[in-house]
Motif scaffolding. Sequence first.
Motif, PDB file in Angstrom:
ATOM      1  N   THR A 167       0.906  -1.056  -0.197  1.00  0.00           N
ATOM      2  CA  THR A 167       0.048   0.035  -0.063  1.00  0.00           C
ATOM      3  C   THR A 167       0.896   1.178  -0.075  1.00  0.00           C
ATOM      4  O   THR A 167       1.782   1.258   0.862  1.00  0.00           O
ATOM      5  N   VAL A 168       0.905   2.215  -0.878  1.00  0.00           N
ATOM      6  CA  VAL A 168       1.450   3.229  -1.203  1.00  0.00           C
ATOM      7  C   VAL A 168       0.596   4.645  -1.047  1.00  0.00           C
ATOM      8  O   VAL A 168      -0.453   4.627  -1.456  1.00  0.00           O
ATOM      9  N   SER A 169       1.217   5.829  -0.588  1.00  0.00           N
ATOM     10  CA  SER A 169       0.433   6.806  -0.639  1.00  0.00           C
ATOM     11  C   SER A 169       1.295   8.073  -1.010  1.00  0.00           C
ATOM     12  O   SER A 169       2.588   7.986  -0.969  1.00  0.00           O
ATOM     13  N   ALA A 170       0.827   9.270  -1.291  1.00  0.00           N
ATOM     14  CA  ALA A 170       1.673  10.455  -1.423  1.00  0.00           C
ATOM     15  C   ALA A 170       0.630  11.830  -1.441  1.00  0.00           C
ATOM     16  O   ALA A 170      -0.562  11.559  -1.773  1.00  0.00           O
ATOM     17  N   ALA A 171       1.267  12.614  -1.041  1.00  0.00           N
ATOM     18  CA  ALA A 171       0.563  13.955  -0.748  1.00  0.00           C
ATOM     19  C   ALA A 171       0.482  14.428  -2.350  1.00  0.00           C
ATOM     20  O   ALA A 171       1.331  14.250  -3.199  1.00  0.00           O
ATOM     21  N   LEU A 172      -0.462  14.988  -2.738  1.00  0.00           N
ATOM     22  CA  LEU A 172      -1.064  15.674  -3.898  1.00  0.00           C
ATOM     23  C   LEU A 172      -0.060  17.063  -4.151  1.00  0.00           C
ATOM     24  O   LEU A 172       0.167  17.860  -3.049  1.00  0.00           O
ATOM     25  N   PRO A 173       0.345  17.529  -5.083  1.00  0.00           N
ATOM     26  CA  PRO A 173       0.273  16.795  -6.527  1.00  0.00           C
ATOM     27  C   PRO A 173       1.105  15.583  -6.715  1.00  0.00           C
ATOM     28  O   PRO A 173       2.200  15.449  -6.123  1.00  0.00           O
ATOM     29  N   ALA A 174       0.784  14.793  -7.537  1.00  0.00           N
ATOM     30  CA  ALA A 174       1.439  13.670  -7.788  1.00  0.00           C
ATOM     31  C   ALA A 174       0.954  13.066  -9.331  1.00  0.00           C
ATOM     32  O   ALA A 174      -0.060  13.235  -9.758  1.00  0.00           O
ATOM     33  N   VAL A 175       1.694  11.920  -9.643  1.00  0.00           N
ATOM     34  CA  VAL A 175       1.433  11.206 -11.041  1.00  0.00           C
ATOM     35  C   VAL A 175       1.150   9.730 -10.509  1.00  0.00           C
ATOM     36  O   VAL A 175       2.204   9.284  -9.861  1.00  0.00           O
ATOM     37  N   ILE A 176       0.199   9.212 -11.215  1.00  0.00           N
ATOM     38  CA  ILE A 176      -0.131   7.771 -10.750  1.00  0.00           C
ATOM     39  C   ILE A 176      -0.455   7.065 -11.979  1.00  0.00           C
ATOM     40  O   ILE A 176      -0.627   7.734 -13.037  1.00  0.00           O
ATOM     41  N   SER A 177       0.027   5.768 -11.864  1.00  0.00           N
ATOM     42  CA  SER A 177      -0.186   5.051 -13.369  1.00  0.00           C
ATOM     43  C   SER A 177      -0.773   3.854 -12.718  1.00  0.00           C
ATOM     44  O   SER A 177      -0.703   3.236 -11.563  1.00  0.00           O
ATOM     45  N   ILE A 178      -2.162   3.527 -13.289  1.00  0.00           N
ATOM     46  CA  ILE A 178      -3.080   2.028 -12.932  1.00  0.00           C
ATOM     47  C   ILE A 178      -2.914   1.149 -13.938  1.00  0.00           C
ATOM     48  O   ILE A 178      -2.483   1.230 -15.126  1.00  0.00           O
ATOM     49  N   THR A 179      -3.393  -0.313 -13.357  1.00  0.00           N
ATOM     50  CA  THR A 179      -3.230  -1.308 -14.259  1.00  0.00           C
ATOM     51  C   THR A 179      -4.796  -1.761 -14.806  1.00  0.00           C
ATOM     52  O   THR A 179      -5.672  -1.155 -14.338  1.00  0.00           O
ATOM     53  N   GLU A 180      -4.732  -2.738 -15.521  1.00  0.00           N
ATOM     54  CA  GLU A 180      -6.217  -3.337 -15.890  1.00  0.00           C
ATOM     55  C   GLU A 180      -6.969  -3.905 -14.955  1.00  0.00           C
ATOM     56  O   GLU A 180      -8.082  -4.303 -15.193  1.00  0.00           O
ATOM     57  N   ALA A 181      -6.520  -4.068 -13.794  1.00  0.00           N
ATOM     58  CA  ALA A 181      -7.188  -4.118 -12.451  1.00  0.00           C
ATOM     59  C   ALA A 181      -8.149  -3.368 -12.214  1.00  0.00           C
ATOM     60  O   ALA A 181      -9.203  -3.709 -11.532  1.00  0.00           O
ATOM     61  N   LEU A 182      -8.089  -2.224 -12.422  1.00  0.00           N
ATOM     62  CA  LEU A 182      -9.079  -1.266 -12.260  1.00  0.00           C
ATOM     63  C   LEU A 182     -10.405  -1.275 -13.112  1.00  0.00           C
ATOM     64  O   LEU A 182     -10.161  -2.022 -14.332  1.00  0.00           O
ATOM     65  N   PRO A 183     -11.557  -0.837 -13.074  1.00  0.00           N
ATOM     66  CA  PRO A 183     -12.671  -1.092 -13.504  1.00  0.00           C
ATOM     67  C   PRO A 183     -12.665  -0.725 -15.060  1.00  0.00           C
ATOM     68  O   PRO A 183     -12.004   0.300 -15.395  1.00  0.00           O
ATOM     69  N   ASP A 184     -13.591  -1.478 -15.781  1.00  0.00           N
ATOM     70  CA  ASP A 184     -13.803  -0.990 -17.355  1.00  0.00           C
ATOM     71  C   ASP A 184     -14.317   0.327 -17.419  1.00  0.00           C
ATOM     72  O   ASP A 184     -14.885   0.717 -16.482  1.00  0.00           O
ATOM     73  N   ALA A 185     -13.846   0.790 -18.465  1.00  0.00           N
ATOM     74  CA  ALA A 185     -14.289   2.432 -18.766  1.00  0.00           C
ATOM     75  C   ALA A 185     -15.906   2.232 -19.091  1.00  0.00           C
ATOM     76  O   ALA A 185     -16.358   1.236 -19.737  1.00  0.00           O
ATOM     77  N   ARG A 186     -16.730   3.455 -18.996  1.00  0.00           N
ATOM     78  CA  ARG A 186     -17.953   3.516 -19.330  1.00  0.00           C
ATOM     79  C   ARG A 186     -18.046   3.877 -20.945  1.00  0.00           C
ATOM     80  O   ARG A 186     -16.894   4.156 -21.435  1.00  0.00           O
ATOM     81  N   PHE A 187     -19.196   3.750 -21.635  1.00  0.00           N
ATOM     82  CA  PHE A 187     -19.312   3.830 -22.987  1.00  0.00           C
ATOM     83  C   PHE A 187     -19.898   5.541 -23.225  1.00  0.00           C
ATOM     84  O   PHE A 187     -20.492   5.747 -22.309  1.00  0.00           O
TER      85      PHE A 187
END
Length: 258
Positions: A167-187
């Motif tokens: 588990t990682v955290s950072a104060a904003l501002p920050a840059v994050i990258s996400i993987t395919e484990a995150l939910p599908d996008a809306r249409f």
Amino acid sequence: MRIVVLVKEVPDTYGDRELDLETGLVDRGAGDMVLDEISERALEVALAHADAHPGAEVTTLTMASQKAVTSVRKALAMGAASAVHVADERLRGADLGLTAEVLAATIARGPFDLVIAGNQSTDGAGGVLPTMIAERLGVASLTSLVSVELTETSVRGARRTDTGTATVSAALPAVISITEALPDARFPNFKGIMAAKKKPLEEVSLDSLGIDAERVDTPRAIMVAVAERPPRAGGVKITDEGDAGAQLATFLMKNQLA
Ligand SMILES: Cc1cc2nc3c(=O)[nH]c(=O)nc-3n(C[C@H](O)[C@H](O)[C@H](O)COP(=O)(O)OP(=O)(O)OC[C@H]3O[C@@H](n4cnc5c(N)ncnc54)[C@H](O)[C@@H]3O)c2cc1C
């Protein structure tokens, strides 16, 4: 909260994808171009936050040729409030370093709280751009998140490693990258498509970013050689005559697959 989502247009993985053997670049005229699925997921993270927090403002940022405007508009139709498109043909063949410089310079023009990117694009697959941008912006970088929690002042998430979950955290501002484990996008729906036509879409050139176009012509990373992947060799067919198990085990051992 001001969220910038990095969205990239890529050749559709369902169609034919060609490598230009002269330049080593993907032949972008060879098939259909689409918004990268991982970019759509990154946008979904931002839009889901904006749905629950009406003050949040989501802008997409793309560096691609002029033709990518259809994908940029799709991101607007999905729900982004505005879009920035760095469309400058002098950037054709830009390497990761130059792309990071251009995208970071574009983001740095205004205040931002969070930048969200995919962990790796489907075509270039460099997988380092988000961290390079964070370095240039001088902000924290949280990579390959499989979950994202946002507050007004911080971002927190989980990343899977070979041995567990961190588990990682950072104060904003920050840059994050996400993987395919995150939910599908809306249409995008009809209302979104109509609304997108009126949303701000800013086209940016190198000159307005103050990046020296002459330097752009001097490649930093050079493609030394490029070759097409050889066609797949025919597989090994094992006919079971009572010894298939042993044959299979021998095959796996010989090919170091066991
Ligand atoms: C005229 C023109 C032609 C181009 N032609 C090509 C090409 O043929 N092949 C190619 O791979 N790239 C091309 N690009 C884009 C650029 O060179 C690459 O995006 C860059 O090198 C990043 O590589 P990557 O995808 O491996 O990054 P990665 O580190 O794998 O990307 C990770 C994440 O960063 C973000 N990201 C990556 N690239 C962009 C981008 N351009 N805009 C916004 N967000 C981004 C996405 O969220 C992505 O999921 C072109 C750009 C222009 C302006």
